[in-house]
Design a protein around this motif. Sequence first.
Motif, PDB file in Angstrom:
ATOM      1  N   GLN A 297       4.999 119.353  33.464  1.00 27.76           N
ATOM      2  CA  GLN A 297       5.880 120.590  32.605  1.00 27.76           C
ATOM      3  C   GLN A 297       7.636 120.482  32.569  1.00 27.76           C
ATOM      4  OE1 GLN A 297       6.328 123.279  29.750  1.00 27.76           O
ATOM      5  NE2 GLN A 297       4.441 121.891  30.400  1.00 27.76           N
TER       6      GLN A 297
ATOM      7  N   TYR B 223      10.208 119.073  33.531  1.00 26.86           N
ATOM      8  CA  TYR B 223      10.538 117.661  32.417  1.00 26.86           C
ATOM      9  C   TYR B 223      10.536 117.557  30.940  1.00 26.86           C
ATOM     10  CZ  TYR B 223      10.980 115.661  37.009  1.00 26.86           C
ATOM     11  OH  TYR B 223      11.535 114.869  37.921  1.00 26.86           O
ATOM     12  N   ARG B 224       9.517 118.371  30.973  1.00 28.50           N
ATOM     13  CA  ARG B 224       9.671 118.809  29.180  1.00 28.50           C
ATOM     14  C   ARG B 224      10.561 119.718  28.778  1.00 28.50           C
ATOM     15  NH1 ARG B 224       4.086 117.163  29.921  1.00 28.50           N
ATOM     16  NH2 ARG B 224       3.227 118.792  29.857  1.00 28.50           N
TER      17      ARG B 224
ATOM     18  N   GLU C   1      13.934 118.952  28.587  1.00 30.67           N
ATOM     19  CA  GLU C   1      14.843 118.637  27.442  1.00 30.67           C
ATOM     20  C   GLU C   1      14.935 119.736  26.405  1.00 30.67           C
ATOM     21  OE1 GLU C   1      11.354 116.077  25.989  1.00 30.67           O
ATOM     22  OE2 GLU C   1      11.838 114.318  27.688  1.00 30.67           O
ATOM     23  N   VAL C   2      14.090 120.822  26.364  1.00 27.28           N
ATOM     24  CA  VAL C   2      13.992 121.982  25.337  1.00 27.28           C
ATOM     25  C   VAL C   2      15.264 123.003  25.585  1.00 27.28           C
ATOM     26  CG1 VAL C   2      12.835 123.792  25.071  1.00 27.28           C
ATOM     27  CG2 VAL C   2      11.570 121.903  24.790  1.00 27.28           C
TER      28      VAL C   2
ATOM     29  N   GLN D 144      18.353 121.710  24.516  1.00 27.70           N
ATOM     30  CA  GLN D 144      17.308 121.672  22.942  1.00 27.70           C
ATOM     31  C   GLN D 144      19.077 123.007  22.314  1.00 27.70           C
ATOM     32  OE1 GLN D 144      13.818 120.965  21.495  1.00 27.70           O
ATOM     33  NE2 GLN D 144      13.482 119.334  21.997  1.00 27.70           N
TER      34      GLN D 144
ATOM     35  N   VAL E   9       5.984 124.429  27.154  1.00 26.49           N
ATOM     36  CA  VAL E   9       6.218 122.827  26.719  1.00 26.49           C
ATOM     37  C   VAL E   9       4.462 122.487  26.628  1.00 26.49           C
ATOM     38  CG1 VAL E   9       7.232 121.217  25.404  1.00 26.49           C
ATOM     39  CG2 VAL E   9       8.358 123.021  26.940  1.00 26.49           C
TER      40      VAL E   9
ATOM     41  N   THR F 170       2.194 119.098  24.668  1.00 31.61           N
ATOM     42  CA  THR F 170       2.316 117.767  24.512  1.00 31.61           C
ATOM     43  C   THR F 170       2.789 116.736  23.572  1.00 31.61           C
ATOM     44  OG1 THR F 170      -0.138 117.590  23.441  1.00 31.61           O
ATOM     45  CG2 THR F 170       0.524 117.269  26.286  1.00 31.61           C
ATOM     46  N   GLU F 171       3.018 117.952  22.494  1.00 31.69           N
ATOM     47  CA  GLU F 171       4.106 117.474  21.194  1.00 31.69           C
ATOM     48  C   GLU F 171       5.377 118.542  20.876  1.00 31.69           C
ATOM     49  OE1 GLU F 171       2.032 119.493  17.730  1.00 31.69           O
ATOM     50  OE2 GLU F 171      -0.262 118.040  18.381  1.00 31.69           O
ATOM     51  N   GLY F 172       5.955 118.426  22.706  1.00 38.17           N
ATOM     52  CA  GLY F 172       7.177 118.812  22.698  1.00 38.17           C
ATOM     53  C   GLY F 172       7.743 119.719  22.353  1.00 38.17           C
ATOM     54  N   THR F 173       6.511 121.492  21.575  1.00 41.86           N
ATOM     55  CA  THR F 173       6.799 122.424  20.830  1.00 41.86           C
ATOM     56  C   THR F 173       6.971 123.426  22.123  1.00 41.86           C
ATOM     57  OG1 THR F 173       5.951 121.720  18.908  1.00 41.86           O
ATOM     58  CG2 THR F 173       6.141 124.032  19.395  1.00 41.86           C
TER      59      THR F 173
END
Length: 533
Positions: A200, A202-203, A206-207, A210, A507, A509-512
């Motif tokens: 989690q 690393y996800r 990424e966010v 963004q 976040v 698994t779809e990156g949301t």
Amino acid sequence: MRKTILLTVIIVFGLLSLSVSCKNKEANKPVFALGTAVDSSDFQNLIKVPFDSTLVAPFFEKYPELSRFKSEITVLYRKYQYHYIWYDDSGINEPGNLLYNKISNLESEGVQAKIPYKEKLDDLFLLSNEEQKPNVETELLISALYFFYADKVFKGLDPKKSVEMGWYLPRKKQSYVSYLDTIILNPSLINKDEKEVLGQYYRLREVLQQYREIEQKGGWNTIDLDPEFPSLKPKDSSKTIAQIRQRLFATGDIASDSKSAIYDDELKEGILKYKKRNGFTPDAVITPKHIATLNIPVAARIKTIIVNMERCRWISADMSKAKELIVINIPSFQLTYFKEGKPELISKVVVGKTLNKTVVFSADMKYIVFSPYWNVPRSIIKKEIEPAMAKNPNYLAKHNMEWNNGNIRQKPGPKNSLGLVKFLFPNSNSIYLHDTPSKSLFNEEKRAFSHGCIRIAKPKELANLILKDDKNWTPAKIEAAMNKGEESWYTLKNKIPVYIGYFTAWVDTEGTVHFYDDVYQRDDRLAAMLLEE
């Protein structure tokens, strides 16, 4: 001499392999096993002459801000027999340069910290390769900053401070001297090692990138409430609609910004997506409370992401290896039952109210109790039942309660406060999962109503999944036991880890990214602790 071994040397970072040949002098001698000593003959491509070990102590006198890493530095160089790690024949090697790049970009890891002796470090890495001759001071400085990096990015806050935050989940334990062995074998793990840090993390990283990009573009404007529309519905027309459209486009909830002031189908889809990822009831009506969350500044969202990245550092990545696992996230009011790493059940839950906070901890589920008694806690007897009994002498009978060895308990049945089944994972906090007759509470968006235990919306479904592979049970038998009106305990054949956590950003698994209310008001305090570090 038995065989030639390809040795990937050097300790850190990036997609790098430096293969060197080394002959083993002893039969069955392990190479770079975790925690073992390393023979100097294994360093044929490194600087062959070791440095003077007596120079370690003076280094920390000159660089006192790094003195907390002295013991780890000593263990490291004893293990490597005081050979240079960060140099090759050309100067500071590529792993050293990659480490410097990582340290120089700590903000990308959600770390807000002053890098000790950063100017000195900058000067060292600006030198040309020809000027970067092996130097003990530079060697030790880079190694100390490796441990600084590991401390900030992998370990996080001191465990005592996380306990102050009410976090009683076990903290992972790792020797970052030994971890170098893993990095040596596979240097690319430093970029994304889900065995070291919860995936989690690393996800969220990424966010974070963004949202920082959104911030660099100016973030988003404040949405103005339209006094003519206390709430907005499809087909309404208002300048507020155009502002909401612009805001949803900024975070990708809609694919384009048509600038239209009419509440159309495209905006409706964006609102439904936004509500889903922010813990709201998924309907099309926009009220002031929704606009209030839309107006939360991007800087505040970035802070939320950062504090939740920190929480990820505290959890052992081994958690996800369990064959079965139950995870409850307090701010999202949600339980997820995993089997073989896949979510088999997602259920709404009710957690403790602010005065009776559900504790963040873990324990193993061992028992399922069908048609349970509710043994009323002394605190509830004193604060609630005794005053009620004083007003109404028939209070116990009316609520199907009875005295039991000086205490009060509620008899099994459909009106029992624990419902028809409870799930026990013995712990000092007296917290467990249970059914409830108050089903309407699951329709609320914010579900912090209990005295600390966790009420689940799908107790029968959970019992069926847990006992699915147990030959002693069928769905019909489970149903009968739940409605028997007579308490019965069953000991599970396999213990199931239960983790109760606290994440206000998550976040999927779809990156949301999903944001949740900080129900126990912990984020700001944690953010302040991170700034103090």
